[in-house]
Write a protein that holds these residues in place. Structure first.
Motif, PDB file in Angstrom:
ATOM      1  N   PRO A 197      -9.573  -7.580  13.366  1.00 55.16           N
ATOM      2  CA  PRO A 197      -9.979  -6.295  12.786  1.00 55.16           C
ATOM      3  C   PRO A 197      -8.809  -5.392  12.422  1.00 55.16           C
ATOM      4  CG  PRO A 197     -10.154  -6.172  15.168  1.00 55.16           C
ATOM      5  CD  PRO A 197      -9.690  -7.578  14.846  1.00 55.16           C
ATOM      6  N   GLU A 198      -7.572  -5.924  12.534  1.00 59.59           N
ATOM      7  CA  GLU A 198      -6.398  -5.082  12.319  1.00 59.59           C
ATOM      8  C   GLU A 198      -5.550  -5.568  11.135  1.00 59.59           C
ATOM      9  OE1 GLU A 198      -5.448  -3.626  16.901  1.00 59.59           O
ATOM     10  OE2 GLU A 198      -4.313  -5.300  16.030  1.00 59.59           O
ATOM     11  N   VAL A 199      -4.891  -4.591  10.498  1.00 59.27           N
ATOM     12  CA  VAL A 199      -3.932  -4.891   9.427  1.00 59.27           C
ATOM     13  C   VAL A 199      -2.580  -4.310   9.843  1.00 59.27           C
ATOM     14  CG1 VAL A 199      -3.326  -4.544   7.005  1.00 59.27           C
ATOM     15  CG2 VAL A 199      -5.722  -4.843   7.656  1.00 59.27           C
ATOM     16  N   HIS A 200      -1.531  -5.158   9.809  1.00 54.71           N
ATOM     17  CA  HIS A 200      -0.199  -4.738  10.230  1.00 54.71           C
ATOM     18  C   HIS A 200       0.638  -4.406   8.990  1.00 54.71           C
ATOM     19  CE1 HIS A 200      -0.618  -6.092  14.506  1.00 54.71           C
ATOM     20  NE2 HIS A 200      -1.604  -6.789  13.933  1.00 54.71           N
ATOM     21  N   LEU A 201       1.212  -3.207   8.980  1.00 53.49           N
ATOM     22  CA  LEU A 201       1.990  -2.712   7.849  1.00 53.49           C
ATOM     23  C   LEU A 201       3.421  -2.424   8.284  1.00 53.49           C
ATOM     24  CD1 LEU A 201      -0.579  -0.084   6.477  1.00 53.49           C
ATOM     25  CD2 LEU A 201      -0.335  -2.483   5.779  1.00 53.49           C
ATOM     26  N   ASP A 202       4.347  -2.542   7.345  1.00 47.67           N
ATOM     27  CA  ASP A 202       5.753  -2.243   7.631  1.00 47.67           C
ATOM     28  C   ASP A 202       6.350  -1.524   6.432  1.00 47.67           C
ATOM     29  OD1 ASP A 202       8.409  -2.154   8.355  1.00 47.67           O
ATOM     30  OD2 ASP A 202       8.528  -4.260   8.966  1.00 47.67           O
ATOM     31  N   GLY A 203       6.821  -0.296   6.660  1.00 48.10           N
ATOM     32  CA  GLY A 203       7.408   0.501   5.586  1.00 48.10           C
ATOM     33  C   GLY A 203       8.896   0.255   5.382  1.00 48.10           C
ATOM     34  N   ASN A 204       9.484  -0.625   6.196  1.00 51.22           N
ATOM     35  CA  ASN A 204      10.896  -0.966   6.018  1.00 51.22           C
ATOM     36  C   ASN A 204      11.053  -1.946   4.860  1.00 51.22           C
ATOM     37  OD1 ASN A 204      12.476   0.186   8.464  1.00 51.22           O
ATOM     38  ND2 ASN A 204      10.653  -0.744   9.402  1.00 51.22           N
ATOM     39  N   HIS A 205      12.219  -1.880   4.211  1.00 52.91           N
ATOM     40  CA  HIS A 205      12.525  -2.902   3.221  1.00 52.91           C
ATOM     41  C   HIS A 205      12.619  -4.247   3.941  1.00 52.91           C
ATOM     42  CE1 HIS A 205      14.755  -5.296   0.285  1.00 52.91           C
ATOM     43  NE2 HIS A 205      14.367  -4.409  -0.622  1.00 52.91           N
ATOM     44  N   PRO A 206      12.148  -5.330   3.320  1.00 53.65           N
ATOM     45  CA  PRO A 206      12.200  -6.641   3.988  1.00 53.65           C
ATOM     46  C   PRO A 206      13.595  -7.054   4.455  1.00 53.65           C
ATOM     47  CG  PRO A 206      10.795  -6.758   2.052  1.00 53.65           C
ATOM     48  CD  PRO A 206      11.452  -5.400   2.025  1.00 53.65           C
ATOM     49  N   LEU A 207      14.644  -6.529   3.814  1.00 57.92           N
ATOM     50  CA  LEU A 207      16.005  -6.881   4.201  1.00 57.92           C
ATOM     51  C   LEU A 207      16.679  -5.799   5.054  1.00 57.92           C
ATOM     52  CD1 LEU A 207      17.276  -8.496   0.872  1.00 57.92           C
ATOM     53  CD2 LEU A 207      16.357  -9.636   2.900  1.00 57.92           C
ATOM     54  N   ALA A 208      15.913  -4.806   5.490  1.00 57.17           N
ATOM     55  CA  ALA A 208      16.475  -3.767   6.366  1.00 57.17           C
ATOM     56  C   ALA A 208      16.941  -4.412   7.665  1.00 57.17           C
ATOM     57  CB  ALA A 208      15.418  -2.704   6.658  1.00 57.17           C
ATOM     58  N   LEU A 234       0.858  -1.184   0.000  1.00 52.56           N
ATOM     59  CA  LEU A 234       0.000   0.000   0.000  1.00 52.56           C
ATOM     60  C   LEU A 234       0.891   1.229   0.000  1.00 52.56           C
ATOM     61  CD1 LEU A 234      -2.600  -0.936   2.774  1.00 52.56           C
ATOM     62  CD2 LEU A 234      -2.937  -1.070   0.307  1.00 52.56           C
ATOM     63  N   GLN A 235       0.415   2.312  -0.578  1.00 54.12           N
ATOM     64  CA  GLN A 235       1.182   3.560  -0.541  1.00 54.12           C
ATOM     65  C   GLN A 235       0.469   4.558   0.341  1.00 54.12           C
ATOM     66  OE1 GLN A 235       3.198   5.075  -4.077  1.00 54.12           O
ATOM     67  NE2 GLN A 235       2.313   7.086  -3.684  1.00 54.12           N
ATOM     68  N   SER A 236       1.235   5.170   1.211  1.00 52.58           N
ATOM     69  CA  SER A 236       0.697   6.199   2.100  1.00 52.58           C
ATOM     70  C   SER A 236       1.775   7.267   2.265  1.00 52.58           C
ATOM     71  CB  SER A 236       0.309   5.575   3.442  1.00 52.58           C
ATOM     72  OG  SER A 236      -0.327   6.535   4.266  1.00 52.58           O
ATOM     73  N   VAL A 237       1.698   8.011   3.355  1.00 52.36           N
ATOM     74  CA  VAL A 237       2.672   9.073   3.619  1.00 52.36           C
ATOM     75  C   VAL A 237       3.573   8.642   4.767  1.00 52.36           C
ATOM     76  CG1 VAL A 237       2.984  11.479   4.307  1.00 52.36           C
ATOM     77  CG2 VAL A 237       1.062  10.829   2.837  1.00 52.36           C
ATOM     78  N   GLY A 238       4.882   8.770   4.555  1.00 49.61           N
ATOM     79  CA  GLY A 238       5.834   8.381   5.573  1.00 49.61           C
ATOM     80  C   GLY A 238       6.005   9.446   6.647  1.00 49.61           C
ATOM     81  N   ASN A 239       6.931   9.187   7.573  1.00 53.52           N
ATOM     82  CA  ASN A 239       7.172  10.109   8.685  1.00 53.52           C
ATOM     83  C   ASN A 239       7.704  11.455   8.227  1.00 53.52           C
ATOM     84  OD1 ASN A 239       6.398   8.018  10.392  1.00 53.52           O
ATOM     85  ND2 ASN A 239       8.511   7.283  10.662  1.00 53.52           N
ATOM     86  N   ASP A 240       8.306  11.479   7.023  1.00 55.32           N
ATOM     87  CA  ASP A 240       8.862  12.725   6.506  1.00 55.32           C
ATOM     88  C   ASP A 240       7.887  13.469   5.597  1.00 55.32           C
ATOM     89  OD1 ASP A 240       8.817  10.969   4.418  1.00 55.32           O
ATOM     90  OD2 ASP A 240      10.948  11.140   3.914  1.00 55.32           O
ATOM     91  N   GLY A 241       6.650  12.960   5.511  1.00 48.80           N
ATOM     92  CA  GLY A 241       5.648  13.608   4.670  1.00 48.80           C
ATOM     93  C   GLY A 241       5.713  13.221   3.204  1.00 48.80           C
ATOM     94  N   GLN A 242       6.675  12.354   2.852  1.00 50.40           N
ATOM     95  CA  GLN A 242       6.828  11.922   1.478  1.00 50.40           C
ATOM     96  C   GLN A 242       6.090  10.596   1.252  1.00 50.40           C
ATOM     97  OE1 GLN A 242       8.433  13.838  -0.881  1.00 50.40           O
ATOM     98  NE2 GLN A 242       8.513  15.319   0.811  1.00 50.40           N
ATOM     99  N   PRO A 243       5.737  10.314  -0.009  1.00 55.81           N
ATOM    100  CA  PRO A 243       5.074   9.036  -0.292  1.00 55.81           C
ATOM    101  C   PRO A 243       5.929   7.868   0.202  1.00 55.81           C
ATOM    102  CG  PRO A 243       4.938  10.476  -2.198  1.00 55.81           C
ATOM    103  CD  PRO A 243       5.876  11.142  -1.227  1.00 55.81           C
ATOM    104  N   GLN A 244       5.300   6.888   0.798  1.00 60.43           N
ATOM    105  CA  GLN A 244       5.990   5.743   1.368  1.00 60.43           C
ATOM    106  C   GLN A 244       5.214   4.472   1.048  1.00 60.43           C
ATOM    107  OE1 GLN A 244       8.918   5.584   3.482  1.00 60.43           O
ATOM    108  NE2 GLN A 244       8.656   3.390   3.144  1.00 60.43           N
TER     109      GLN A 244
END
Length: 199
Positions: free
Chosen positions: A154-165, A134-144
């Motif tokens: 009822p919850e969906v868990h998301l992670d904006g880190n690269h899988p190999l971070a 999914l695309q949203s806004v990151g902590n810096d206000g930029q697309p993430q």
């Protein structure tokens, strides 16, 4: 370079003289014309603003396979590839291969737990499953881009880190093509076409 050497071959009679591409020396004799050897194709080295194609393999430091494939990138500080890999390829040419140990900071960096989010399933777009993005806004206000890692109740868990971070890696590659980048590729800061960026 030209190959030097002249061969004389007797022919049955003067009616064979004057064959196209052959020059008579004396009646009944001819010479093989001098042909240039096929010139070697000039080897292009990897420098700034060259489009480089490599085959690559990524493993853990212990050798467990993580990723492999082909990649075309624009060389010269355009952040298309890991800086340590780009530095190792500088000045090289087709056929060059290398294997590098990448520390966490040389690869995908440390994990940022601020990029781990949980959203209500009611806000989750239909059709997206675990492993999707999914695309949203990151902590810096930029697309993430966020990876969907878990759907629980009822919850969906998301992670904006690269899988190999957060992981150290071993990166091996071999150069398969080097060419001058086009003005458009330089303007767009990436390579177009096969194994490159598709608009």
């Amino acid at each position: 370079a030209w190959r030097h050497g002249r061969a004389f071959c007797p022919l049955p009679g003067p009616e064979h003289q004057g064959i196209p591409g052959r020059r008579s020396v004396t009646p009944g004799w001819w010479t093989i014309p001098h042909f240039p050897l096929l010139a070697k194709k000039r080897r292009m080295n990897i420098t700034k603003d060259t489009a480089v194609t490599i085959t690559y393999k990524v493993t853990t430091p212990q050798g467990k396979p993580l990723d492999a494939g082909n990649l075309a990138y624009l060389h010269g500080g355009y952040e298309n590839i890991f800086p340590k890999v780009e530095a190792a390829l500088e000045g090289q040419a087709v056929g060059f291969g290398t294997a590098l140990d990448l520390a966490v900071e040389d690869a995908f960096g440390e994990r940022d737990e601020g990029l781990v989010r949980t959203i209500p399933k009611s806000e989750f777009p239909p059709g997206v499953k675990v492993g999707g993005q999914l695309q949203s806004v990151g902590n810096d206000g930029q697309p993430q881009v966020f990876n969907v890692v878990k759907i629980k109740g009822p919850e969906v868990h998301l992670d904006g880190n690269h899988p190999l971070a957060g992981q150290a890696l071993k990166f091996s590659c071999k150069v398969t093509e080097v060419r001058a980048a086009s003005p458009e590729e330089i303007a767009h800061r990436h390579v177009h076409g096969a194994h490159g960026h598709h608009h």
